[in-house]
Design a protein around this motif. Structure first.
Motif, PDB file in Angstrom:
ATOM      1  N   TYR A  51       0.833  -1.216   0.000  1.00  0.00           N
ATOM      2  CA  TYR A  51       0.000   0.000   0.000  1.00  0.00           C
ATOM      3  C   TYR A  51       0.867   1.265   0.000  1.00  0.00           C
ATOM      4  CZ  TYR A  51      -4.676  -1.922   0.303  1.00  0.00           C
ATOM      5  OH  TYR A  51      -5.866  -2.542   0.001  1.00  0.00           O
ATOM      6  N   LEU A  52       2.002   1.230   0.716  1.00  0.00           N
ATOM      7  CA  LEU A  52       2.905   2.388   0.671  1.00  0.00           C
ATOM      8  C   LEU A  52       3.441   2.592  -0.740  1.00  0.00           C
ATOM      9  CD1 LEU A  52       4.900   1.854   4.000  1.00  0.00           C
ATOM     10  CD2 LEU A  52       3.231   3.658   3.520  1.00  0.00           C
ATOM     11  N   THR A  53       3.747   1.487  -1.410  1.00  0.00           N
ATOM     12  CA  THR A  53       4.211   1.562  -2.798  1.00  0.00           C
ATOM     13  C   THR A  53       3.107   2.107  -3.701  1.00  0.00           C
ATOM     14  OG1 THR A  53       5.582  -0.379  -2.384  1.00  0.00           O
ATOM     15  CG2 THR A  53       5.236   0.243  -4.674  1.00  0.00           C
ATOM     16  N   TYR A  54       1.888   1.622  -3.467  1.00  0.00           N
ATOM     17  CA  TYR A  54       0.730   2.093  -4.247  1.00  0.00           C
ATOM     18  C   TYR A  54       0.500   3.592  -4.046  1.00  0.00           C
ATOM     19  CZ  TYR A  54      -4.228   2.969  -5.134  1.00  0.00           C
ATOM     20  OH  TYR A  54      -5.420   3.521  -5.544  1.00  0.00           O
ATOM     21  N   VAL A 115     -10.559   0.090   6.018  1.00  0.00           N
ATOM     22  CA  VAL A 115     -11.195   1.403   6.228  1.00  0.00           C
ATOM     23  C   VAL A 115     -10.529   2.471   5.359  1.00  0.00           C
ATOM     24  CG1 VAL A 115     -11.519   3.248   7.916  1.00  0.00           C
ATOM     25  CG2 VAL A 115     -11.972   0.869   8.564  1.00  0.00           C
ATOM     26  N   LEU A 116      -9.197   2.439   5.307  1.00  0.00           N
ATOM     27  CA  LEU A 116      -8.464   3.489   4.584  1.00  0.00           C
ATOM     28  C   LEU A 116      -8.557   3.335   3.070  1.00  0.00           C
ATOM     29  CD1 LEU A 116      -5.202   3.724   6.753  1.00  0.00           C
ATOM     30  CD2 LEU A 116      -7.156   5.278   6.754  1.00  0.00           C
ATOM     31  N   PHE A 117      -8.535   2.077   2.587  1.00  0.00           N
ATOM     32  CA  PHE A 117      -8.423   1.867   1.133  1.00  0.00           C
ATOM     33  C   PHE A 117      -9.602   1.107   0.538  1.00  0.00           C
ATOM     34  CE2 PHE A 117      -4.086   1.948   2.929  1.00  0.00           C
ATOM     35  CZ  PHE A 117      -3.580   3.047   2.265  1.00  0.00           C
ATOM     36  N   THR A 118     -10.591   0.746   1.337  1.00  0.00           N
ATOM     37  CA  THR A 118     -11.736  -0.087   0.932  1.00  0.00           C
ATOM     38  C   THR A 118     -11.252  -1.465   0.471  1.00  0.00           C
ATOM     39  OG1 THR A 118     -11.850   0.500  -1.437  1.00  0.00           O
ATOM     40  CG2 THR A 118     -12.885   2.005   0.145  1.00  0.00           C
ATOM     41  N   ALA A 119     -12.178  -2.295   0.029  1.00  0.00           N
ATOM     42  CA  ALA A 119     -11.815  -3.662  -0.385  1.00  0.00           C
ATOM     43  C   ALA A 119     -11.422  -3.726  -1.851  1.00  0.00           C
ATOM     44  CB  ALA A 119     -12.982  -4.604  -0.122  1.00  0.00           C
ATOM     45  N   ASP A 120     -11.372  -2.567  -2.534  1.00  0.00           N
ATOM     46  CA  ASP A 120     -11.012  -2.566  -3.960  1.00  0.00           C
ATOM     47  C   ASP A 120      -9.603  -3.116  -4.163  1.00  0.00           C
ATOM     48  OD1 ASP A 120     -13.440  -1.454  -4.459  1.00  0.00           O
ATOM     49  OD2 ASP A 120     -12.701   0.609  -4.601  1.00  0.00           O
ATOM     50  N   VAL A 121      -9.453  -3.822  -5.275  1.00  0.00           N
ATOM     51  CA  VAL A 121      -8.143  -4.357  -5.640  1.00  0.00           C
ATOM     52  C   VAL A 121      -7.418  -3.342  -6.527  1.00  0.00           C
ATOM     53  CG1 VAL A 121      -6.929  -6.201  -6.857  1.00  0.00           C
ATOM     54  CG2 VAL A 121      -8.944  -6.726  -5.468  1.00  0.00           C
ATOM     55  N   HIS A 122      -6.178  -3.054  -6.198  1.00  0.00           N
ATOM     56  CA  HIS A 122      -5.404  -2.052  -6.946  1.00  0.00           C
ATOM     57  C   HIS A 122      -4.201  -2.713  -7.619  1.00  0.00           C
ATOM     58  CE1 HIS A 122      -7.704   1.132  -4.984  1.00  0.00           C
ATOM     59  NE2 HIS A 122      -7.478   0.515  -3.826  1.00  0.00           N
ATOM     60  N   THR A 123      -3.717  -2.049  -8.642  1.00  0.00           N
ATOM     61  CA  THR A 123      -2.458  -2.452  -9.265  1.00  0.00           C
ATOM     62  C   THR A 123      -1.513  -1.251  -9.249  1.00  0.00           C
ATOM     63  OG1 THR A 123      -3.288  -1.873 -11.459  1.00  0.00           O
ATOM     64  CG2 THR A 123      -3.510  -4.175 -10.759  1.00  0.00           C
ATOM     65  N   TYR A 215      -1.251  -7.888  -7.187  1.00  0.00           N
ATOM     66  CA  TYR A 215      -2.337  -6.979  -6.817  1.00  0.00           C
ATOM     67  C   TYR A 215      -2.158  -6.475  -5.384  1.00  0.00           C
ATOM     68  CZ  TYR A 215      -4.416 -10.853  -4.192  1.00  0.00           C
ATOM     69  OH  TYR A 215      -4.641 -11.867  -3.291  1.00  0.00           O
ATOM     70  N   VAL A 216      -2.873  -5.396  -5.064  1.00  0.00           N
ATOM     71  CA  VAL A 216      -2.823  -4.807  -3.718  1.00  0.00           C
ATOM     72  C   VAL A 216      -4.237  -4.793  -3.143  1.00  0.00           C
ATOM     73  CG1 VAL A 216      -2.121  -2.816  -2.335  1.00  0.00           C
ATOM     74  CG2 VAL A 216      -0.932  -3.314  -4.479  1.00  0.00           C
TER      75      VAL A 216
END
Length: 291
Positions: A51-54, A115-123, A215-216
């Motif tokens: 998440y820090l990288t994202y 809470v901070l990033f929701t359950a969405d998957v990020h790349t 994925y994140v």
């Protein structure tokens, strides 16, 4: 369908992913080997690194490889804070108390990320994401090769550090006999802190490296934790080189299993191996050697 032509690709993918499993598992087995604590929150620190990288890529446009200079110290500092506030007080507690502490920490970290990033998957985009090399009939992402090489180098460097430096010998002494190490003048608590920070800090190193092809999400750490437990049991709890070998074995088993089963039940094979080892060889493959 003839699977044989696809087997080299599966083995290559397995070896590359296995090296990542190895570095994650080495950190887990180092923590257990020295502190004798099973850290269920281990993989969640990898998720924090991801998440820090994202955030670096999304907010500042920083390539994952450059974010390494910030993610590594931040995750290591988080490990030091966690050790001082939660792990150190639980070091001498009964095992079930330690399990509750690390399991509770894992749930807290996952829910905070939710809470901070929701359950969405990020790349996380990177200049290396689309680059592929071909060796014979095998296609491999350059980002995966970089992560694999770095993981193996870090594993071997940590092994050298533990066996060839004075600080490494002090860590091993604290792991083998706390009381004897104290009588020899070893600052055991400091060695415990150092081992925990190295184990978690390695995740801060590997997170930016796997971000271009992984994925994140808040739950990504749990999947790595479960796999790391299988690897550590396979290679013997607390055994450094066993974790390295186990990472490659599980990586190849997952990839080849996915090829044979179509990817739908490949994890069944991995967990079946885990159960068989627990039933018939719970000490793992390398029970004799520790750290």
């Amino acid at each position: 369908m003839d699977m044989l032509p696809l087997l080299p690709q599966a083995v290559a993918d397995g070896l590359l992913m296995g090296s990542v499993y190895a570095i994650v598992s080495v950190g887990l087995t180092l923590t257990f080997g020295v502190l004798r604590i099973v850290n269920f929150a281990h993989g969640d620190f990898l998720a924090i690194g991801l998440y820090l990288t994202y955030l670096g890529a999304k907010l500042f446009g920083v390539d994952p490889y450059w974010s390494l200079v910030a993610v590594l110290p931040l995750v290591t500092l988080g490990a030091a804070f966690t050790y001082k506030t939660l792990i150190a007080p639980a070091t001498h507690a009964p095992e079930h108390n330690q399990i509750v502490v690390t399991l509770g920490l894992s749930l807290i970290l996952q829910n905070v990320m939710l809470v901070l990033f929701t359950a969405d998957v990020h790349t996380v985009p990177s200049v290396m994401s689309a680059r592929v090399v071909q060796v014979g009939g095998v296609f491999v992402q350059v980002a995966a090769i970089l992560a694999s090489v770095a993981s193996v180098v870090v594993c071997l460097a940590l092994y050298w550090f533990l066996h060839s430096t004075e600080t490494g010998r002090r860590i091993r002494a604290a792991a083998q006999d706390r009381d004897a190490a104290l009588m020899c003048g070893v600052d055991v608590d400091r060695m415990y802190l150092l081992a925990f920070c190295i184990g978690i800090g390695s995740l801060g190193l590997v997170a930016p490296l796997i971000a271009p092809f992984n994925y994140v999400s808040p739950g990504v750490g749990s999947s790595f934790t479960l796999t790391a437990f299988i690897v550590v049991v396979l290679g013997s709890m607390g055994n450094f080189m066993g974790a390295l070998a186990g990472g490659f074995i599980i990586g190849v088993v997952e990839a080849v299993g996915g090829l044979l089963t179509g990817g739908s039940i490949n994890f069944v094979i991995t967990y079946a191996i885990f159960i068989l080892f627990l039933l018939f060889k719970p000490e793992g493959m390398f029970a004799v050697r520790r750290l």
